[in-house]
Write a protein that holds these residues in place. Structure first.
Motif, PDB file in Angstrom:
ATOM      1  N   THR A 176       0.831  -1.203   0.000  1.00  0.00           N
ATOM      2  CA  THR A 176       0.000   0.000   0.000  1.00  0.00           C
ATOM      3  C   THR A 176       0.867   1.254   0.000  1.00  0.00           C
ATOM      4  O   THR A 176       0.611   2.205  -0.753  1.00  0.00           O
ATOM      5  CB  THR A 176      -0.916   0.007   1.241  1.00  0.00           C
ATOM      6  OG1 THR A 176      -1.683  -1.188   1.247  1.00  0.00           O
ATOM      7  CG2 THR A 176      -1.848   1.201   1.239  1.00  0.00           C
ATOM      8  N   THR A 177       1.907   1.263   0.818  1.00  0.00           N
ATOM      9  CA  THR A 177       2.804   2.412   0.878  1.00  0.00           C
ATOM     10  C   THR A 177       3.539   2.592  -0.435  1.00  0.00           C
ATOM     11  O   THR A 177       3.681   3.714  -0.931  1.00  0.00           O
ATOM     12  CB  THR A 177       3.802   2.248   2.033  1.00  0.00           C
ATOM     13  OG1 THR A 177       3.076   2.031   3.242  1.00  0.00           O
ATOM     14  CG2 THR A 177       4.683   3.463   2.184  1.00  0.00           C
ATOM     15  N   HIS A 232       1.207   4.070  -3.012  1.00  0.00           N
ATOM     16  CA  HIS A 232       0.970   5.485  -2.729  1.00  0.00           C
ATOM     17  C   HIS A 232       2.164   6.331  -3.184  1.00  0.00           C
ATOM     18  O   HIS A 232       1.988   7.382  -3.823  1.00  0.00           O
ATOM     19  CB  HIS A 232       0.712   5.676  -1.229  1.00  0.00           C
ATOM     20  CG  HIS A 232       0.398   7.075  -0.843  1.00  0.00           C
ATOM     21  ND1 HIS A 232      -0.793   7.669  -1.154  1.00  0.00           N
ATOM     22  CD2 HIS A 232       1.136   8.006  -0.177  1.00  0.00           C
ATOM     23  CE1 HIS A 232      -0.785   8.913  -0.695  1.00  0.00           C
ATOM     24  NE2 HIS A 232       0.385   9.129  -0.090  1.00  0.00           N
TER      25      HIS A 232
END
Length: 128
Positions: free
Chosen positions: A110-111, A114
């Motif tokens: 997820t990081t 992003h």
């Protein structure tokens, strides 16, 4: 009796708690005297308490407690474990994550997604 002497006596009576004079000059002098009077008085008990606290802190600073033999062991203040993870970005870059909490694969993905969106963004930074 002169007018000045009369005003002076009237002002003294008013300052001592007597009746407030009606003439404008004496009332202005009374207002000026009131402005010079301190707005609050220091409490002797608070002054003493402050002095005692200052002396206690000075004595504590001059005589620090002795270090315990078992200080730092089992007190919950041990060094935290730093978790590190390296993630590849889509454009070939690398992202290094570090946290005191465990880094799960989902959180790393997820990081990375992003950060990739931020890097691929066509919008320029407006600050210079």
């Amino acid at each position: 009796m002169s007018r000045r002497a009369d005003q002076g006596e009237s002002l003294e009576r008013a300052l001592d708690g007597g009746p407030v004079p009606h003439d404008e000059d004496t009332r202005q002098m009374l207002a000026g005297a009131g402005a010079l009077q301190p707005g609050h008085q220091r409490s002797p008990a608070r002054v003493q308490a402050t002095k005692d606290a200052m002396l206690r802190e000075y004595a504590r600073a001059q005589n620090p407690p002795e270090a315990r033999e078992d200080a730092g062991s089992g007190d919950g203040l041990d060094e935290p474990v730093i978790h590190r993870e390296e993630v590849e970005l889509p454009d070939g870059g690398q992202l290094f994550l570090a946290d005191i909490e465990e880094i799960t694969p989902e959180r790393a993905e997820t990081t990375a997604a992003h950060i990739a969106r931020i890097l691929e963004s066509k919008e320029r930074d407006r600050q210079r």
